[in-house]
Design a protein around this motif. Structure first.
Motif, PDB file in Angstrom:
ATOM      1  N   GLN A  53      39.454  57.615  38.855  1.00  9.10           N
ATOM      2  CA  GLN A  53      40.038  58.953  38.939  1.00  9.10           C
ATOM      3  C   GLN A  53      41.009  59.051  37.762  1.00  9.10           C
ATOM      4  OE1 GLN A  53      43.088  60.085  41.887  1.00  9.10           O
ATOM      5  NE2 GLN A  53      41.780  61.836  42.344  1.00  9.10           N
ATOM      6  N   ASP A  54      40.836  60.062  36.933  1.00  8.78           N
ATOM      7  CA  ASP A  54      41.686  60.197  35.752  1.00  8.78           C
ATOM      8  C   ASP A  54      43.162  60.217  36.132  1.00  8.78           C
ATOM      9  OD1 ASP A  54      39.441  62.388  33.952  1.00  8.78           O
ATOM     10  OD2 ASP A  54      39.753  60.240  33.730  1.00  8.78           O
ATOM     11  N   ALA A  55      43.924  59.327  35.536  1.00  4.42           N
ATOM     12  CA  ALA A  55      45.374  59.302  35.750  1.00  4.42           C
ATOM     13  C   ALA A  55      45.987  60.487  35.016  1.00  4.42           C
ATOM     14  CB  ALA A  55      45.964  57.990  35.238  1.00  4.42           C
ATOM     15  N   GLN A  56      46.735  61.285  35.738  1.00  4.56           N
ATOM     16  CA  GLN A  56      47.375  62.481  35.190  1.00  4.56           C
ATOM     17  C   GLN A  56      48.843  62.495  35.610  1.00  4.56           C
ATOM     18  OE1 GLN A  56      45.700  64.804  33.313  1.00  4.56           O
ATOM     19  NE2 GLN A  56      43.867  63.546  33.483  1.00  4.56           N
ATOM     20  N   ALA A  94      45.916  44.901  48.643  1.00  5.81           N
ATOM     21  CA  ALA A  94      44.753  44.740  47.788  1.00  5.81           C
ATOM     22  C   ALA A  94      45.217  44.190  46.447  1.00  5.81           C
ATOM     23  CB  ALA A  94      44.056  46.085  47.589  1.00  5.81           C
ATOM     24  N   VAL A  95      44.576  43.126  45.999  1.00  2.00           N
ATOM     25  CA  VAL A  95      44.794  42.615  44.646  1.00  2.00           C
ATOM     26  C   VAL A  95      43.699  43.262  43.811  1.00  2.00           C
ATOM     27  CG1 VAL A  95      44.920  40.568  43.182  1.00  2.00           C
ATOM     28  CG2 VAL A  95      45.643  40.437  45.588  1.00  2.00           C
ATOM     29  N   VAL A  96      44.104  44.010  42.804  1.00  2.00           N
ATOM     30  CA  VAL A  96      43.142  44.781  42.020  1.00  2.00           C
ATOM     31  C   VAL A  96      43.311  44.511  40.528  1.00  2.00           C
ATOM     32  CG1 VAL A  96      43.064  46.640  43.746  1.00  2.00           C
ATOM     33  CG2 VAL A  96      44.642  46.822  41.802  1.00  2.00           C
ATOM     34  N   LEU A  97      42.272  44.831  39.788  1.00  3.25           N
ATOM     35  CA  LEU A  97      42.377  44.932  38.343  1.00  3.25           C
ATOM     36  C   LEU A  97      42.460  46.417  38.051  1.00  3.25           C
ATOM     37  CD1 LEU A  97      39.786  42.269  37.186  1.00  3.25           C
ATOM     38  CD2 LEU A  97      42.278  42.091  37.207  1.00  3.25           C
ATOM     39  N   ALA A  98      43.428  46.810  37.237  1.00  2.80           N
ATOM     40  CA  ALA A  98      43.644  48.228  36.932  1.00  2.80           C
ATOM     41  C   ALA A  98      43.653  48.410  35.421  1.00  2.80           C
ATOM     42  CB  ALA A  98      44.970  48.695  37.526  1.00  2.80           C
ATOM     43  N   TRP A  99      43.071  49.529  34.972  1.00  2.00           N
ATOM     44  CA  TRP A  99      43.044  49.788  33.541  1.00  2.00           C
ATOM     45  C   TRP A  99      42.799  51.257  33.259  1.00  2.00           C
ATOM     46  CZ3 TRP A  99      39.004  47.739  36.272  1.00  2.00           C
ATOM     47  CH2 TRP A  99      37.742  48.312  36.125  1.00  2.00           C
ATOM     48  N   ASN A 100      43.037  51.610  32.012  1.00  2.00           N
ATOM     49  CA  ASN A 100      42.688  52.927  31.483  1.00  2.00           C
ATOM     50  C   ASN A 100      41.619  52.713  30.425  1.00  2.00           C
ATOM     51  OD1 ASN A 100      44.449  54.495  33.068  1.00  2.00           O
ATOM     52  ND2 ASN A 100      46.161  53.931  31.759  1.00  2.00           N
ATOM     53  N   LEU A 106      48.768  53.977  28.166  1.00  2.00           N
ATOM     54  CA  LEU A 106      49.646  53.444  29.197  1.00  2.00           C
ATOM     55  C   LEU A 106      49.402  54.145  30.528  1.00  2.00           C
ATOM     56  CD1 LEU A 106      52.933  53.238  27.125  1.00  2.00           C
ATOM     57  CD2 LEU A 106      51.344  51.388  27.669  1.00  2.00           C
ATOM     58  N   PRO A 107      49.728  53.474  31.640  1.00  2.63           N
ATOM     59  CA  PRO A 107      49.611  54.147  32.935  1.00  2.63           C
ATOM     60  C   PRO A 107      50.679  55.228  33.055  1.00  2.63           C
ATOM     61  CG  PRO A 107      50.715  52.049  33.196  1.00  2.63           C
ATOM     62  CD  PRO A 107      50.261  52.112  31.761  1.00  2.63           C
ATOM     63  N   TYR A 116      46.750  54.390  37.288  1.00  3.98           N
ATOM     64  CA  TYR A 116      45.695  54.032  36.330  1.00  3.98           C
ATOM     65  C   TYR A 116      44.454  54.850  36.646  1.00  3.98           C
ATOM     66  CZ  TYR A 116      48.129  49.886  34.542  1.00  3.98           C
ATOM     67  OH  TYR A 116      49.012  49.038  33.939  1.00  3.98           O
ATOM     68  N   SER A 117      43.534  54.906  35.688  1.00  2.34           N
ATOM     69  CA  SER A 117      42.284  55.649  35.886  1.00  2.34           C
ATOM     70  C   SER A 117      41.205  54.808  36.566  1.00  2.34           C
ATOM     71  CB  SER A 117      41.750  56.162  34.546  1.00  2.34           C
ATOM     72  OG  SER A 117      42.621  57.140  34.018  1.00  2.34           O
ATOM     73  N   TYR A 118      41.273  53.492  36.430  1.00  2.57           N
ATOM     74  CA  TYR A 118      40.256  52.609  37.014  1.00  2.57           C
ATOM     75  C   TYR A 118      40.929  51.509  37.815  1.00  2.57           C
ATOM     76  CZ  TYR A 118      37.164  54.693  33.527  1.00  2.57           C
ATOM     77  OH  TYR A 118      36.448  55.570  32.767  1.00  2.57           O
ATOM     78  N   VAL A 119      40.312  51.178  38.963  1.00  2.17           N
ATOM     79  CA  VAL A 119      40.793  50.088  39.808  1.00  2.17           C
ATOM     80  C   VAL A 119      39.582  49.385  40.391  1.00  2.17           C
ATOM     81  CG1 VAL A 119      41.921  49.583  42.009  1.00  2.17           C
ATOM     82  CG2 VAL A 119      43.023  51.110  40.399  1.00  2.17           C
ATOM     83  N   GLN A 120      39.652  48.056  40.411  1.00  4.79           N
ATOM     84  CA  GLN A 120      38.590  47.265  41.037  1.00  4.79           C
ATOM     85  C   GLN A 120      39.233  46.223  41.951  1.00  4.79           C
ATOM     86  OE1 GLN A 120      35.862  44.032  39.273  1.00  4.79           O
ATOM     87  NE2 GLN A 120      34.743  45.948  38.980  1.00  4.79           N
ATOM     88  N   LEU A 121      38.854  46.233  43.219  1.00  8.48           N
ATOM     89  CA  LEU A 121      39.362  45.283  44.204  1.00  8.48           C
ATOM     90  C   LEU A 121      38.811  43.894  43.903  1.00  8.48           C
ATOM     91  CD1 LEU A 121      40.800  44.721  46.962  1.00  8.48           C
ATOM     92  CD2 LEU A 121      38.608  45.221  48.038  1.00  8.48           C
ATOM     93  N   VAL A 122      39.709  42.895  43.805  1.00  8.06           N
ATOM     94  CA  VAL A 122      39.262  41.527  43.570  1.00  8.06           C
ATOM     95  C   VAL A 122      39.646  40.581  44.704  1.00  8.06           C
ATOM     96  CG1 VAL A 122      39.129  41.738  41.062  1.00  8.06           C
ATOM     97  CG2 VAL A 122      41.265  40.989  42.104  1.00  8.06           C
TER      98      VAL A 122
END
Length: 189
Positions: A53-56, A94-100, A106-107, A116-122
């Protein structure tokens, strides 16, 4: 152009975390064992599946996370609006990897919270047993100020969880090194 509710909903995308993805933490609700957004009650976080989801700015979009377990625990209940659909559900971290998209993007920052715009649960961690004492019940001293013991409890909880995560990481790295060297835990003479 006005954003529609549908365009604001997080979506599953086919994207792998880039090298600049950061390890972050997020309070989630557990619905039948599935990590689910406390806020919308719909967005699900499945292991190794990327959500976008686009970070705004101005809370107009993004996936909210915290840089440390301590921040996640400290603000986990205070920062969910009363309209959060799963605010009374069982929770976990949740431990996640987050990125744009771009390494230099920057977030969006709201105090300790990052969008952030992207998150993946690890991984997922249980909440500490004393979590309700430190964040759901705002302990106050006789002067009406927040009790420093509350902050100390949150810090201790976070340190314990962080140590557990660090030990798991070291064990994974050791296992990888053993496999790489072909020792599988055996000592070579």
């Amino acid at each position: 152009m006005a954003r529609t509710l549908q365009s604001m909903s997080p979506a599953t995308v086919d994207a792998l975390p880039p090298p600049h993805a950061k390890r972050m933490y997020k309070i989630i609700a557990l619905v039948d064992g599935v990590a689910t957004s406390v806020f919308d009650g719909i967005t699900q976080y499945h292991p190794f599946v990327t959500i976008h989801q686009d970070a705004q700015p101005y809370h107009q979009g993004g996936l909210y996370v915290y840089s440390t377990i301590e921040d996640c625990l400290r603000t986990g209940t205070r920062h969910f609006p009363g309209s959060s659909r799963l605010r009374n559900a069982q929770r976990a971290i949740a431990v996640v990897l987050a990125w744009n998209d771009n390494i230099i993007e920057l977030p969006v920052i709201y105090g300790a919270k990052r969008a952030y715009s992207y998150v993946q649960l690890v991984d997922m961690l249980p909440l500490p047993p004393t979590y309700g004492l430190s964040s759901q019940h705002r302990l106050k001293s006789s002067s009406g100020l927040h009790n420093p013991a509350q902050t100390n409890i949150a810090r201790a909880q976070a340190r314990t969880l962080q140590l557990e995560v660090d030990v798991q990481d070291m064990e994974r790295q050791l296992e990888f090194a053993r496999r790489l060297l072909g020792t599988s835990g055996r000592m070579n003479s």
